[in-house]
Write a protein that holds these residues in place. Structure first.
Motif, PDB file in Angstrom:
ATOM      1  N   ILE A 101       0.838  -1.207   0.000  1.00 34.11           N
ATOM      2  CA  ILE A 101       0.000   0.000   0.000  1.00 34.11           C
ATOM      3  C   ILE A 101       0.868   1.250   0.000  1.00 34.11           C
ATOM      4  CG2 ILE A 101      -1.700   1.330   1.317  1.00 34.11           C
ATOM      5  CD1 ILE A 101      -2.885  -1.288   2.281  1.00 34.11           C
ATOM      6  N   GLY A 102       1.986   1.198   0.725  1.00 38.34           N
ATOM      7  CA  GLY A 102       2.888   2.337   0.739  1.00 38.34           C
ATOM      8  C   GLY A 102       3.453   2.635  -0.633  1.00 38.34           C
ATOM      9  N   VAL A 103       3.894   1.588  -1.327  1.00 37.66           N
ATOM     10  CA  VAL A 103       4.435   1.765  -2.682  1.00 37.66           C
ATOM     11  C   VAL A 103       3.356   2.306  -3.615  1.00 37.66           C
ATOM     12  CG1 VAL A 103       5.377   0.571  -4.687  1.00 37.66           C
ATOM     13  CG2 VAL A 103       6.218   0.009  -2.395  1.00 37.66           C
ATOM     14  N   LEU A 104       2.145   1.762  -3.515  1.00 38.42           N
ATOM     15  CA  LEU A 104       1.050   2.222  -4.366  1.00 38.42           C
ATOM     16  C   LEU A 104       0.641   3.652  -4.033  1.00 38.42           C
ATOM     17  CD1 LEU A 104      -1.206  -0.969  -4.530  1.00 38.42           C
ATOM     18  CD2 LEU A 104       0.344  -0.083  -6.278  1.00 38.42           C
ATOM     19  N   SER A 105       0.841   4.063  -2.784  1.00 41.27           N
ATOM     20  CA  SER A 105       0.553   5.450  -2.415  1.00 41.27           C
ATOM     21  C   SER A 105       1.479   6.412  -3.151  1.00 41.27           C
ATOM     22  CB  SER A 105       0.702   5.643  -0.898  1.00 41.27           C
ATOM     23  OG  SER A 105      -0.254   4.894  -0.179  1.00 41.27           O
ATOM     24  N   THR A 107       2.940   5.632  -6.154  1.00 40.67           N
ATOM     25  CA  THR A 107       2.835   5.487  -7.604  1.00 40.67           C
ATOM     26  C   THR A 107       1.426   5.623  -8.157  1.00 40.67           C
ATOM     27  OG1 THR A 107       2.613   3.078  -7.387  1.00 40.67           O
ATOM     28  CG2 THR A 107       4.841   3.972  -7.618  1.00 40.67           C
ATOM     29  N   LEU A 108       0.426   5.157  -7.383  1.00 40.73           N
ATOM     30  CA  LEU A 108      -0.917   5.055  -7.933  1.00 40.73           C
ATOM     31  C   LEU A 108      -1.804   6.237  -7.599  1.00 40.73           C
ATOM     32  CD1 LEU A 108      -2.662   3.092  -9.603  1.00 40.73           C
ATOM     33  CD2 LEU A 108      -3.455   2.097  -7.439  1.00 40.73           C
ATOM     34  N   ILE A 109      -1.699   6.718  -6.349  1.00 44.69           N
ATOM     35  CA  ILE A 109      -2.596   7.809  -5.945  1.00 44.69           C
ATOM     36  C   ILE A 109      -1.847   9.097  -5.604  1.00 44.69           C
ATOM     37  CG2 ILE A 109      -4.396   6.235  -5.137  1.00 44.69           C
ATOM     38  CD1 ILE A 109      -3.461   6.711  -2.303  1.00 44.69           C
ATOM     39  N   SER A 110      -0.544   9.108  -5.855  1.00 43.33           N
ATOM     40  CA  SER A 110       0.268  10.328  -5.685  1.00 43.33           C
ATOM     41  C   SER A 110       0.099  10.953  -4.299  1.00 43.33           C
ATOM     42  CB  SER A 110      -0.098  11.355  -6.772  1.00 43.33           C
ATOM     43  OG  SER A 110       0.138  10.834  -8.056  1.00 43.33           O
ATOM     44  N   PHE A 114       1.621   9.801   2.862  1.00 45.70           N
ATOM     45  CA  PHE A 114       0.999   8.592   3.383  1.00 45.70           C
ATOM     46  C   PHE A 114       1.741   7.344   2.907  1.00 45.70           C
ATOM     47  CE2 PHE A 114      -2.720  10.452   5.405  1.00 45.70           C
ATOM     48  CZ  PHE A 114      -2.936   9.522   6.416  1.00 45.70           C
ATOM     49  N   GLY A 115       2.450   7.439   1.800  1.00 51.30           N
ATOM     50  CA  GLY A 115       3.313   6.344   1.408  1.00 51.30           C
ATOM     51  C   GLY A 115       4.370   6.086   2.460  1.00 51.30           C
TER      52      GLY A 115
END
Length: 213
Positions: A101-105, A107-110, A114-115
């Motif tokens: 979720i941290g990585v996706l924070s 890359t995915l939701i900018s 929070f990442g």
């Protein structure tokens, strides 16, 4: 709603940190764990029902279940006295998912801040895994201190900023947060080792005195 839930996650991490430091009895902390665990199970259900397929709220709600199940587990464990190994292995699962979720924070939701926060939670839950699943009792105090720091720095303060509309997630705030969390982790290890050394020094003279008598 998610911000209000995060505020109570900060409270329970503070309480559980004090429990690990021996300041609060397990059964006393269990009640609040059950309350917050139930809250963190109901809130994401409501958020998912309102998300209407939008990525960001769905993403946020899915992660909240990790906290809810953890605190329900802790509350039940403290009230029943059952072994903590299961919670320890669940904590490893939480740590792995938190990294994702941290990585996706990023890359995915900018949302870089929070990442960083999710990565910090991954470190804390990995410490829970080491403590409860692998029996690394030597990190009990360090884990307690880091839980307290995380409660304030990754939950309570961000929640208050979100509720007041002052939360800013940029590369600058993310780097600042990463530095603060790294310092808090180092401080936790230092305080944990200091406590362990103090306890060892107290046991040493007592053992010597017992042997002499």
């Amino acid at each position: 709603m998610a911000s209000a839930g995060l505020l109570y996650v900060g409270a329970i991490l503070f309480i559980n940190g004090l429990m690990l430091l021996g300041r609060i009895p397990g059964k006393s902390a269990a009640i609040l764990n059950l309350f917050v665990g139930a809250l963190q199970t109901v809130v994401p259900l409501v958020l998912l029902s309102q998300a209407q397929g939008e990525l960001a709220p769905t993403f946020a709600a899915a992660g909240l279940f990790l906290f809810g199940f953890t605190y329900l587990y802790v509350g039940i464990l403290q009230l029943t006295g059952i072994s903590a190994e299961g919670l320890g292995w669940f904590s490893l699962f939480v740590a792995v998912v938190a990294i994702v979720i941290g990585v996706l924070s990023f890359t995915l939701i900018s949302d870089p801040l929070f990442g960083v926060i999710w990565i910090t939670w991954a470190v804390l839950w990995f410490m829970f895994f080491l403590l409860m699943a692998l029996g690394k009792d030597s990190i009990t105090a360090a884990t307690g201190w880091f839980a307290i720091f995380c409660g304030w720095l990754t939950c309570t303060i961000p929640a208050l900023l979100l509720l007041s509309g002052s939360f800013v997630s940029t590369a600058t705030t993310a780097w600042t947060g990463a530095l603060i969390f790294a310092v808090s982790f180092a401080a936790s290890l230092f305080l944990g080792r200091s406590r362990q050394k103090s306890e060892a020094d107290q046991v040493g003279p007592a053992t010597t005195q017992g042997a002499a008598s």
